[in-house]
Design a protein around this motif. Structure first.
Motif, mmCIF file in Angstrom:
data_model
loop_
_atom_site.group_PDB
_atom_site.id
_atom_site.type_symbol
_atom_site.label_atom_id
_atom_site.label_comp_id
_atom_site.label_asym_id
_atom_site.label_seq_id
_atom_site.Cartn_x
_atom_site.Cartn_y
_atom_site.Cartn_z
ATOM 1 N N LYS B 151 1.592 2.684 -5.052
ATOM 2 C CA LYS B 151 0.514 1.691 -4.722
ATOM 3 C C LYS B 151 0.896 0.597 -3.669
ATOM 4 O O LYS B 151 0.300 0.203 -2.687
ATOM 5 C CB LYS B 151 -0.340 1.108 -5.851
ATOM 6 C CG LYS B 151 -1.626 1.876 -6.109
ATOM 7 C CD LYS B 151 -2.838 1.295 -6.220
ATOM 8 C CE LYS B 151 -3.891 1.417 -5.683
ATOM 9 N NZ LYS B 151 -3.918 2.225 -4.532
ATOM 10 N N ASP B 154 1.446 0.155 0.224
ATOM 11 C CA ASP B 154 0.016 -0.639 1.010
ATOM 12 C C ASP B 154 0.750 -2.023 1.582
ATOM 13 O O ASP B 154 0.265 -2.348 2.684
ATOM 14 C CB ASP B 154 -1.102 -0.959 0.268
ATOM 15 C CG ASP B 154 -1.956 0.590 -0.070
ATOM 16 O OD1 ASP B 154 -1.781 1.581 0.619
ATOM 17 O OD2 ASP B 154 -2.706 0.548 -1.157
ATOM 18 N N ASN B 217 -0.908 7.643 -2.000
ATOM 19 C CA ASN B 217 -1.203 7.043 -0.833
ATOM 20 C C ASN B 217 -1.452 7.726 0.330
ATOM 21 O O ASN B 217 -0.765 8.824 0.369
ATOM 22 C CB ASN B 217 -0.254 5.914 -0.359
ATOM 23 C CG ASN B 217 -0.475 4.573 -0.841
ATOM 24 O OD1 ASN B 217 -1.576 4.176 -0.432
ATOM 25 N ND2 ASN B 217 0.351 3.657 -1.511
#
Lengths: 217, 217
Positions: B151, B154, B217
């Protein structure tokens, strides 16, 4: 009977990696063509092609796992399976790089072109040619051809250096071109990376045939 | 007895990939530190470290091949071996990217610095932190942690965009900075790629534990 199935599966594996190579070659060619012709529609096709490439990658990996689990492949077959597995990883990344070029086409299609595209189309032509020959080397277990393919990566590296320098001089001449020239610098860099991946593929073909691990280039 | 040896070999394989992860983390950190401190000596160390990383990669691949050939690993063990094999490929590429950053340090150490290094050191810190957590997730078969690591990619992507834009504005302000700023743009891009590789590692940990192929992702 089981043995027959096994050989059929190995054969299918080889076919799949050859298809994947051919699809990735098309993606590379079309991505640079879309950039050259400012063709957002073609760029979109390249982006969609990436799903097919990923699907083939998954299928190849599944088949490799199944062959490793259900059979007990020895020496030569084991090398084939591991080589194909590793080749699919390189090909998948090459597909991603083609996708990134297509994304740059979509971003830049609206702004004035930096012309000429310097030697980027030439880099693309050489990459496609290298990949085609490499897949032939794989099919024919031709390690001399695989080595010759890897040697051509020098041409790509030289062109990349040259393109990068030319683009810097455009930027210095006209700061309005900086963003556009930077996009093109990335495209050239992606093609240079594609050349590196093809060198990896060449090393894998040599390993598959001889069992020797070599560093080509 | 053979079984015991087998489990010892699997254990050794896990240790090797953890060592490789730790070495690659150091290479990333030191490469950006060398850039920040304009320390060509440290950059040289990173370049030499790449040999150790490659040696570990070879050793891991050899051990995977041996385990696949001599044993007939089933399901969970097979997934472990294939995951480790794939993780070593990603880690090796991450080492190459650290090496490329070190090469940029050596090229630019003589010319005036672009200050500040914008958010490049922060990108490096996050990458190192992600990698450390990911290796913990691997050791503890912790898929929630692996997902949390992916995560964070990002953040890296956002920082890359921001750094790239800032560097473009430096270039527009002062064309003499174009070459230097372009080097830094590449450094940021390499760190962004490192983030992608860590995402691949996360996907591999999930696959190793659950047998499921996920796109994080």
């Amino acid at each position: 009977m089981v043995r027959e199935l096994y050989h059929k599966d190995l054969h299918k594996l080889k076919e799949e990696i050859v298809s994947m190579g051919s699809l990735v070659g098309t993606a590379i060619g079309d991505s640079v063509l879309s950039l050259k012709n400012r063709d957002a529609g073609l760029a979109q096709k390249v982006i969609e092609m990436d799903h097919d490439i990923d699907a083939l990658d998954y299928s190849i990996e599944d088949n490799c796992m199944r062959l490793l689990a259900l059979q007990q492949p020895m020496a030569r077959d084991l090398r084939l399976i591991i080589s194909v597995l590793k080749m699919s990883i390189d090909l998948e990344r090459m597909g991603d790089l083609a996708l990134e070029i297509a994304v740059i086409t979509k971003i830049t299609a609206g702004s004035p072109p930096i012309k000429p595209l310097v030697d980027i189309p030439r880099m693309s032509d050489i990459c496609q040619d290298m990949l085609k020959n490499l897949m032939n080397a794989f099919e024919n277990k031709d390690i001399e051809l695989a080595k010759a393919v890897a040697k051509r990566d020098d041409e790509i590296d030289m062109l990349f250096d040259q393109v990068r320098r030319e683009l810097i001089s455009y930027m210095i001449e006209d700061p309005k071109k900086i963003t556009g020239a930077q996009h093109l610098t990335f495209v050239a860099r992606y093609l240079e990376r594609i050349g590196d991946h093809i060198t990896n593929l060449s090393e894998n073909v040599v390993f598959m045939v001889t069992g020797e691990r070599v560093e080509l280039n």
